[in-house]
Scaffold this motif. Structure first.
Motif, PDB file in Angstrom:
ATOM      1  N   ARG A 154       0.858  -1.177   0.000  1.00 27.19           N
ATOM      2  CA  ARG A 154       0.000   0.000   0.000  1.00 27.19           C
ATOM      3  C   ARG A 154       0.895   1.227   0.000  1.00 27.19           C
ATOM      4  O   ARG A 154       1.883   1.289   0.735  1.00 27.19           O
ATOM      5  N   ALA A 155       0.555   2.186  -0.829  1.00 30.98           N
ATOM      6  CA  ALA A 155       1.371   3.393  -0.952  1.00 30.98           C
ATOM      7  C   ALA A 155       1.475   4.098   0.396  1.00 30.98           C
ATOM      8  O   ALA A 155       0.571   4.019   1.234  1.00 30.98           O
ATOM      9  N   SER A 156       2.575   4.799   0.589  1.00 32.38           N
ATOM     10  CA  SER A 156       2.847   5.423   1.884  1.00 32.38           C
ATOM     11  C   SER A 156       1.807   6.467   2.272  1.00 32.38           C
ATOM     12  O   SER A 156       1.585   6.715   3.458  1.00 32.38           O
ATOM     13  N   ASN A 157       1.145   7.055   1.280  1.00 29.29           N
ATOM     14  CA  ASN A 157       0.159   8.090   1.596  1.00 29.29           C
ATOM     15  C   ASN A 157      -1.259   7.540   1.715  1.00 29.29           C
ATOM     16  O   ASN A 157      -2.206   8.300   1.849  1.00 29.29           O
ATOM     17  N   SER A 158      -1.409   6.199   1.665  1.00 31.77           N
ATOM     18  CA  SER A 158      -2.751   5.618   1.741  1.00 31.77           C
ATOM     19  C   SER A 158      -3.406   5.887   3.093  1.00 31.77           C
ATOM     20  O   SER A 158      -4.631   5.906   3.215  1.00 31.77           O
ATOM     21  N   SER A 159      -2.586   6.124   4.128  1.00 28.33           N
ATOM     22  CA  SER A 159      -3.123   6.401   5.458  1.00 28.33           C
ATOM     23  C   SER A 159      -3.770   7.785   5.539  1.00 28.33           C
ATOM     24  O   SER A 159      -4.447   8.097   6.528  1.00 28.33           O
ATOM     25  N   GLU A 160      -3.574   8.595   4.494  1.00 25.20           N
ATOM     26  CA  GLU A 160      -4.155   9.939   4.499  1.00 25.20           C
ATOM     27  C   GLU A 160      -5.660   9.906   4.253  1.00 25.20           C
ATOM     28  O   GLU A 160      -6.346  10.902   4.426  1.00 25.20           O
ATOM     29  N   THR A 161      -6.170   8.759   3.830  1.00 24.38           N
ATOM     30  CA  THR A 161      -7.608   8.619   3.616  1.00 24.38           C
ATOM     31  C   THR A 161      -8.141   7.602   4.614  1.00 24.38           C
ATOM     32  O   THR A 161      -7.405   6.938   5.324  1.00 24.38           O
ATOM     33  N   SER A 162      -9.459   7.466   4.642  1.00 26.33           N
ATOM     34  CA  SER A 162     -10.077   6.462   5.513  1.00 26.33           C
ATOM     35  C   SER A 162     -10.163   5.115   4.816  1.00 26.33           C
ATOM     36  O   SER A 162     -10.800   4.184   5.312  1.00 26.33           O
ATOM     37  N   ALA A 163      -9.514   4.989   3.664  1.00 19.09           N
ATOM     38  CA  ALA A 163      -9.596   3.769   2.872  1.00 19.09           C
ATOM     39  C   ALA A 163      -8.996   2.587   3.607  1.00 19.09           C
ATOM     40  O   ALA A 163      -7.933   2.676   4.207  1.00 19.09           O
ATOM     41  N   LYS A 164      -9.689   1.453   3.541  1.00 22.04           N
ATOM     42  CA  LYS A 164      -9.211   0.228   4.150  1.00 22.04           C
ATOM     43  C   LYS A 164      -8.993  -0.801   3.058  1.00 22.04           C
ATOM     44  O   LYS A 164      -9.669  -0.814   2.058  1.00 22.04           O
ATOM     45  N   GLY A 165      -8.044  -1.687   3.288  1.00 19.95           N
ATOM     46  CA  GLY A 165      -7.792  -2.740   2.315  1.00 19.95           C
ATOM     47  C   GLY A 165      -6.500  -3.452   2.608  1.00 19.95           C
ATOM     48  O   GLY A 165      -5.690  -2.998   3.419  1.00 19.95           O
ATOM     49  N   MET A 166      -6.307  -4.590   1.945  1.00 20.60           N
ATOM     50  CA  MET A 166      -5.120  -5.403   2.175  1.00 20.60           C
ATOM     51  C   MET A 166      -4.042  -5.175   1.137  1.00 20.60           C
ATOM     52  O   MET A 166      -2.966  -5.749   1.213  1.00 20.60           O
ATOM     53  N   GLY A 167      -4.323  -4.349   0.134  1.00 15.33           N
ATOM     54  CA  GLY A 167      -3.346  -4.189  -0.931  1.00 15.33           C
ATOM     55  C   GLY A 167      -3.344  -5.365  -1.882  1.00 15.33           C
ATOM     56  O   GLY A 167      -2.295  -5.743  -2.413  1.00 15.33           O
ATOM     57  N   LEU A 168      -4.513  -5.966  -2.107  1.00 18.21           N
ATOM     58  CA  LEU A 168      -4.619  -7.117  -3.009  1.00 18.21           C
ATOM     59  C   LEU A 168      -5.252  -6.763  -4.350  1.00 18.21           C
ATOM     60  O   LEU A 168      -5.083  -7.487  -5.324  1.00 18.21           O
ATOM     61  N   GLY A 169      -5.985  -5.649  -4.389  1.00 16.26           N
ATOM     62  CA  GLY A 169      -6.732  -5.301  -5.597  1.00 16.26           C
ATOM     63  C   GLY A 169      -5.869  -5.174  -6.834  1.00 16.26           C
ATOM     64  O   GLY A 169      -6.183  -5.747  -7.885  1.00 16.26           O
ATOM     65  N   LEU A 170      -4.759  -4.436  -6.736  1.00 20.21           N
ATOM     66  CA  LEU A 170      -3.911  -4.231  -7.906  1.00 20.21           C
ATOM     67  C   LEU A 170      -3.109  -5.481  -8.244  1.00 20.21           C
ATOM     68  O   LEU A 170      -2.750  -5.694  -9.408  1.00 20.21           O
ATOM     69  N   ALA A 171      -2.826  -6.327  -7.246  1.00 16.31           N
ATOM     70  CA  ALA A 171      -2.180  -7.609  -7.535  1.00 16.31           C
ATOM     71  C   ALA A 171      -3.110  -8.471  -8.389  1.00 16.31           C
ATOM     72  O   ALA A 171      -2.678  -9.138  -9.337  1.00 16.31           O
ATOM     73  N   LEU A 172      -4.413  -8.435  -8.063  1.00 18.25           N
ATOM     74  CA  LEU A 172      -5.400  -9.150  -8.875  1.00 18.25           C
ATOM     75  C   LEU A 172      -5.465  -8.574 -10.283  1.00 18.25           C
ATOM     76  O   LEU A 172      -5.539  -9.311 -11.269  1.00 18.25           O
ATOM     77  N   VAL A 173      -5.447  -7.253 -10.369  1.00 18.05           N
ATOM     78  CA  VAL A 173      -5.484  -6.596 -11.680  1.00 18.05           C
ATOM     79  C   VAL A 173      -4.307  -7.049 -12.545  1.00 18.05           C
ATOM     80  O   VAL A 173      -4.470  -7.347 -13.737  1.00 18.05           O
ATOM     81  N   LYS A 174      -3.133  -7.115 -11.962  1.00 16.90           N
ATOM     82  CA  LYS A 174      -1.938  -7.537 -12.702  1.00 16.90           C
ATOM     83  C   LYS A 174      -2.098  -8.946 -13.242  1.00 16.90           C
ATOM     84  O   LYS A 174      -1.848  -9.216 -14.427  1.00 16.90           O
TER      85      LYS A 174
END
Length: 336
Positions: A278-298
């Motif tokens: 997850r990008a270092s600035n992802s904590s700047e939002t309330s977004a939650k996730g495991m960082g799997l979405g883009l791995a699936l996209v790839k």
């Protein structure tokens, strides 16, 4: 092929004078050594106890020890096993650096999954405890139940992503190619993400030709689109626009998802398709996730022979583009 060529450890056979008589492919591929001009094992490999290992083998004992081994000028921590088979001395090298990396990756995986599961489970437990309170009014109970259900849906998505990623990485997913209406597919993706858009007051704009078809795996492309759209919504500012656009050229169809959100730092872009990253600035939002979405996209993009292009300006937004080749129908039919 010989049996030793199917073994993952590097193997070298020598005579009692350390002259190389045989070796397997793993020793060449894993440890980057060459035997073209080598006569003795010491021409390519050295370690502090090589003489002790040889003497142990010659006495019909098995030598096994973990120690640093030099393959040329490269130092690798190895488990070294040496024994005698008839008149041949067998040297086995297991790369412990690789083993340690795998163990570390497994530990990171368990830690990441445990963390992501514990958060919604803790919230659900808290809501259920509240609901047991006999003095809680029905409206409050209904609200807590609805919020608990939202966390259950989050857990379901995490499990689905993990199973999907595992299926793709194990190469057990079988694609099914057919003609896909791009406009209808993007409309369906927008509809699926509608509840997220309403929560952040985000407007999803479609700039897609209504009668454009592409020959691809429809489910894979749909999942790519929904994952990219989900990310765009997740990292966009409230009350902003997200745009899905499709353009066609002579060789490909390009589907882009553009947002005006927090963006990605240039140095982080090469890593965003890694699992759990997850990008270092992802904590700047309330977004939650495991960082799997883009791995699936790839992985899904590889399945449909598509490329993913990323353009992003830190704090200014990102555009992800799926480039789908147009000649896939010929390839599927075996034509040139």
């Amino acid at each position: 092929m010989r049996i030793i060529d199917f073994v993952s450890e590097g193997i070298i056979s020598t005579d009692r004078y350390l002259n190389v008589v045989d070796h397997n492919e793993a020793i060449v591929k894993l440890f980057k050594v060459s035997f073209q001009r080598s006569v003795k094992i010491t021409d390519v490999i050295s370690f502090s106890k090589i003489d002790a290992a040889l003497q142990s083998a010659l006495k019909d004992s098995v030598f096994t020890e973990q120690l640093p081994v030099y393959f040329g000028t490269t130092k690798i921590e190895c488990k070294v096993t040496t024994f005698k088979d008839d008149e041949i001395v067998v040297w086995i090298f297991e790369n412990l650096n690789t083993v340690k990396m795998l163990e570390s990756a497994k530990a990171d995986f368990v830690s990441a999954v445990s963390h992501e599961f514990m958060t919604p489970l803790g919230i659900i437990e808290g809501f259920l405890t509240m609901i047991k309170d006999p003095e809680m009014d029905e409206k409050m109970k209904a609200d807590r139940i609805e919020r608990a259900m939202a966390q259950l849906k989050r857990l379901e998505k995490l499990v689905d992503q993990l199973l999907s990623l595992s299926e793709l990485e194990m190469k057990s997913y079988v694609p099914h190619f057919s003609l896909v209406n791009i406009y209808q597919m993007t409309e369906d993706a927008r509809a699926e993400m509608d509840y997220r858009c309403k929560a952040k007051h985000i407007n999803v704009i479609l700039d897609v030709p209504e009668n454009l078809f592409v020959y691809t795996d429809g489910m894979a492309l749909y999942r790519i689109t929904t994952n990219l759209l989900s990310n765009a919504i997740k990292y966009s500012h409230p009350d902003s626009d997200v745009k899905i656009s499709v353009v066609e050229d002579e060789d490909s169809i390009k589907l882009s998802v553009q947002d005006n959100g927090i963006g990605i730092k240039a140095e982080e872009i090469p890593r965003i398709f890694e699992r759990f990253y997850r990008a270092s600035n992802s904590s700047e939002t309330s977004a939650k996730g495991m960082g799997l979405g883009l791995a699936l996209v790839k992985h899904l993009s590889n399945i449909i022979n598509a490329k993913i292009e990323v353009e992003s300006r830190y704090t200014m937004g990102s555009t992800f583009t799926v480039v789908i080749p147009k000649n896939q129908r010929k390839k599927q039919n075996g034509d040139e």
